[in-house]
Design a protein around this motif. Sequence first.
Motif, mmCIF file in Angstrom:
data_model
loop_
_atom_site.group_PDB
_atom_site.id
_atom_site.type_symbol
_atom_site.label_atom_id
_atom_site.label_comp_id
_atom_site.label_asym_id
_atom_site.label_seq_id
_atom_site.Cartn_x
_atom_site.Cartn_y
_atom_site.Cartn_z
ATOM 1 N N UNK A 169 20.851 -12.723 -10.003
ATOM 2 C CA UNK A 169 20.347 -14.073 -9.738
ATOM 3 C C UNK A 169 19.061 -14.368 -10.505
ATOM 4 N N UNK A 170 18.137 -13.423 -10.504
ATOM 5 C CA UNK A 170 16.859 -13.662 -11.170
ATOM 6 C C UNK A 170 17.048 -13.855 -12.669
ATOM 7 N N UNK A 171 17.888 -13.047 -13.275
ATOM 8 C CA UNK A 171 18.081 -13.151 -14.727
ATOM 9 C C UNK A 171 18.730 -14.470 -15.122
ATOM 10 N N UNK A 172 19.682 -14.947 -14.337
ATOM 11 C CA UNK A 172 20.316 -16.223 -14.708
ATOM 12 C C UNK A 172 19.360 -17.389 -14.462
ATOM 13 N N UNK A 173 18.527 -17.298 -13.432
ATOM 14 C CA UNK A 173 17.525 -18.341 -13.213
ATOM 15 C C UNK A 173 16.516 -18.373 -14.361
ATOM 16 N N UNK A 201 18.268 -19.961 -17.419
ATOM 17 C CA UNK A 201 18.394 -21.415 -17.302
ATOM 18 C C UNK A 201 17.035 -22.088 -17.446
ATOM 19 N N UNK A 202 15.998 -21.487 -16.873
ATOM 20 C CA UNK A 202 14.649 -22.042 -17.007
ATOM 21 C C UNK A 202 14.216 -22.055 -18.467
ATOM 22 N N UNK A 203 14.502 -20.963 -19.195
ATOM 23 C CA UNK A 203 14.174 -20.920 -20.615
ATOM 24 C C UNK A 203 14.938 -21.963 -21.407
ATOM 25 N N UNK A 204 16.221 -22.137 -21.081
ATOM 26 C CA UNK A 204 17.023 -23.176 -21.737
ATOM 27 C C UNK A 204 16.420 -24.551 -21.494
ATOM 28 N N UNK A 205 16.000 -24.809 -20.250
ATOM 29 C CA UNK A 205 15.435 -26.112 -19.909
ATOM 30 C C UNK A 205 14.135 -26.366 -20.669
ATOM 31 N N UNK A 206 13.307 -25.333 -20.817
ATOM 32 C CA UNK A 206 12.056 -25.483 -21.561
ATOM 33 C C UNK A 206 12.342 -25.869 -23.012
ATOM 34 N N UNK A 213 16.267 -29.260 -12.329
ATOM 35 C CA UNK A 213 16.175 -29.099 -13.779
ATOM 36 C C UNK A 213 16.751 -30.309 -14.506
ATOM 37 N N UNK A 214 17.921 -30.771 -14.080
ATOM 38 C CA UNK A 214 18.545 -31.894 -14.782
ATOM 39 C C UNK A 214 17.830 -33.215 -14.512
ATOM 40 N N UNK A 215 17.218 -33.358 -13.354
ATOM 41 C CA UNK A 215 16.411 -34.551 -13.089
ATOM 42 C C UNK A 215 15.189 -34.559 -14.001
ATOM 43 N N UNK A 216 14.535 -33.409 -14.142
ATOM 44 C CA UNK A 216 13.366 -33.314 -15.019
ATOM 45 C C UNK A 216 13.757 -33.582 -16.471
ATOM 46 N N UNK A 217 14.871 -33.019 -16.915
ATOM 47 C CA UNK A 217 15.313 -33.248 -18.300
ATOM 48 C C UNK A 217 15.652 -34.711 -18.538
ATOM 49 N N UNK A 218 16.262 -35.362 -17.545
ATOM 50 C CA UNK A 218 16.565 -36.791 -17.677
ATOM 51 C C UNK A 218 15.280 -37.604 -17.781
ATOM 52 N N UNK A 219 14.262 -37.224 -17.008
ATOM 53 C CA UNK A 219 12.980 -37.932 -17.061
ATOM 54 C C UNK A 219 12.300 -37.726 -18.412
#
Length: 202
Positions: A41-45, A48-53, A180-186
């Motif tokens: 779980x930690x590694x996938x989070x 995904x966080x790195x992808x979002x950044x 994450x997707x709300x932040x990316x949309x903003x």
Amino acid sequence: MSLLSSLLAPCIHQKSLAYFIQLFTDHYTMEFVDLAMVATRVTIWLSVAGWAVVIAGLLRGGTGGRLRLWWTLALAAYLAHIAAAFSGFYQWSHAVAFAETARQTGEVTGVEKGFGLWLNYFVAVFWVVDVVRWWRSGNIPPEGEARKLWLSWHGFLGLMIFNGSVVFGRGPVRWFGVAIFVVLAAVALHARLAKTETSPDS
């Protein structure tokens, strides 16, 4: 019979020995599974966080080496996620992983299909290729016809992350994906408005 022998006698009995071995095995198996669950779980989070950044940085017009580093770290976390899942839950068996993927898909969609596992393989391979390409060329996104393929790849990866977190995720995982997707949309909306305000025709 000595005192030590009398104390050890029940333990060396076959049934008693089997009982203590079972207790020992269950204890450490449970600890290993718990550790594998946390690692998975930690590694996938983190991935995904790195992808979002990186996506947020690209939406804001960034192309620097810091984004490339984040992209590389996100890939490393994703590969660690795959390794943790196969080590802790699938016994390093593609067949076991395929069957479990089909079961989980069936719980959500009603159709037991394991093709999602192949999509995870595809993501891993293409992500590695993209990271190597970025470090070698220094261009993000790539130029020419490869740009269309790159955009398609990121669209596909975004869809995979959305399905894995928002659609198939439960509890905190789902809300993590939604956030994450709300932040990316903003970020995308803000970047678009800023571009409109600075355009010559505005």
